[in-house]
Scaffold this motif. Structure first.
Motif, PDB file in Angstrom:
ATOM      1  N   UNK A  43       0.849  -1.314  -0.022  1.00 28.84           N
ATOM      2  CA  UNK A  43      -0.063  -0.034   0.046  1.00 28.84           C
ATOM      3  C   UNK A  43       0.710   1.067  -0.211  1.00 28.84           C
ATOM      4  N   UNK A  44       1.836   1.021   0.634  1.00 32.69           N
ATOM      5  CA  UNK A  44       2.789   2.195   0.645  1.00 32.69           C
ATOM      6  C   UNK A  44       3.496   2.650  -0.537  1.00 32.69           C
ATOM      7  N   UNK A  45       3.845   1.649  -1.268  1.00 31.06           N
ATOM      8  CA  UNK A  45       4.416   1.940  -2.710  1.00 31.06           C
ATOM      9  C   UNK A  45       3.391   2.218  -3.657  1.00 31.06           C
ATOM     10  N   UNK A  46       1.968   1.869  -3.386  1.00 34.29           N
ATOM     11  CA  UNK A  46       1.022   2.250  -4.403  1.00 34.29           C
ATOM     12  C   UNK A  46       0.664   3.632  -4.129  1.00 34.29           C
ATOM     13  N   UNK A  47       0.875   3.922  -2.746  1.00 33.53           N
ATOM     14  CA  UNK A  47       0.184   5.255  -2.478  1.00 33.53           C
ATOM     15  C   UNK A  47       1.503   6.388  -2.962  1.00 33.53           C
ATOM     16  N   UNK A  48       2.869   6.135  -3.110  1.00 33.76           N
ATOM     17  CA  UNK A  48       3.834   6.792  -3.433  1.00 33.76           C
ATOM     18  C   UNK A  48       3.641   6.926  -5.229  1.00 33.76           C
ATOM     19  N   UNK A  49       3.120   5.745  -5.930  1.00 33.11           N
ATOM     20  CA  UNK A  49       3.178   5.618  -7.199  1.00 33.11           C
ATOM     21  C   UNK A  49       1.835   6.769  -7.448  1.00 33.11           C
ATOM     22  N   UNK A  50       0.745   6.716  -6.523  1.00 31.91           N
ATOM     23  CA  UNK A  50      -0.381   7.474  -6.965  1.00 31.91           C
ATOM     24  C   UNK A  50       0.073   9.096  -6.659  1.00 31.91           C
ATOM     25  N   UNK A  51       0.957   9.208  -5.794  1.00 33.10           N
ATOM     26  CA  UNK A  51       1.594  10.559  -5.589  1.00 33.10           C
ATOM     27  C   UNK A  51       1.972  11.005  -6.924  1.00 33.10           C
ATOM     28  N   UNK A  52       3.003  10.158  -7.620  1.00 33.22           N
ATOM     29  CA  UNK A  52       3.696  10.461  -8.811  1.00 33.22           C
ATOM     30  C   UNK A  52       2.576  10.786  -9.848  1.00 33.22           C
ATOM     31  N   UNK A  53       1.623  10.107  -9.910  1.00 30.30           N
ATOM     32  CA  UNK A  53       0.501   9.993 -11.148  1.00 30.30           C
ATOM     33  C   UNK A  53      -0.242  11.305 -10.876  1.00 30.30           C
ATOM     34  N   UNK A  54      -0.434  11.720  -9.400  1.00 30.49           N
ATOM     35  CA  UNK A  54      -1.222  13.046  -9.177  1.00 30.49           C
ATOM     36  C   UNK A  54      -0.234  14.143  -9.711  1.00 30.49           C
TER      37      UNK A  54
END
Length: 143
Positions: free
Chosen positions: A6-17
């Motif tokens: 989940x932490x990695x996915x949250x970071x990836x979502x941050x990059x996409x945002x």
């Protein structure tokens, strides 16, 4: 391991945002292809940052490890962008540094503050309950 994904996915979502906001602010059209075009160098760098943090013995989910993730994402992401024909401007580098810092390190800071406050409230509640218990015992012996 459950907390890592989940932490990695949250970071990836941050990059996409970050990429989405950038495309929208420059009126380039917010399409999936356009966002991925901007985001892919930073997503690749993000994965490298996670690997580097682990190689250095830090957990990327914590604050010290997140700094490695953040700086690797910015520096390597910008290098990949330039190496593959993307544009570069110092103003973009500064914005990338600040925004990804807020996004990648920021959520970890919020989590840590929340954890600290939660522990403090739990301790305070426990102490109040202990005081009430002592007061109740004390009032019972005075009769």
């Amino acid at each position: 391991m459950r907390r890592v994904v989940p932490a990695f996915l949250l970071d990836a979502a941050a990059v996409l945002l970050f990429a989405t906001i950038g495309r929208a602010s420059h009126e380039e059209g917010v399409t999936l292809g356009g966002v991925l075009l901007v985001a892919w160098p930073f997503l690749a760098a993000l994965a490298l940052g996670w690997a580097l943090a682990r190689a250095r013995g830090a957990w990327p989910t914590g604050l010290p490890g997140s700094v490695v993730v953040w700086l690797t994402t910015v520096v390597v992401g910008l290098c990949l962008r330039v190496a593959t024909g993307g544009g570069f401007a110092w103003s973009f580098a500064v914005v990338t540094l600040v925004v990804l810092g807020l996004f990648v390190v920021g959520w970890r800071c919020v989590r840590e503050v929340g954890r600290f406050v939660g522990e403090g409230l739990a301790r305070w509640s426990h102490e109040r309950e202990a005081e009430r218990s002592r007061a109740a015992r004390g009032s019972g012996t005075r009769r």
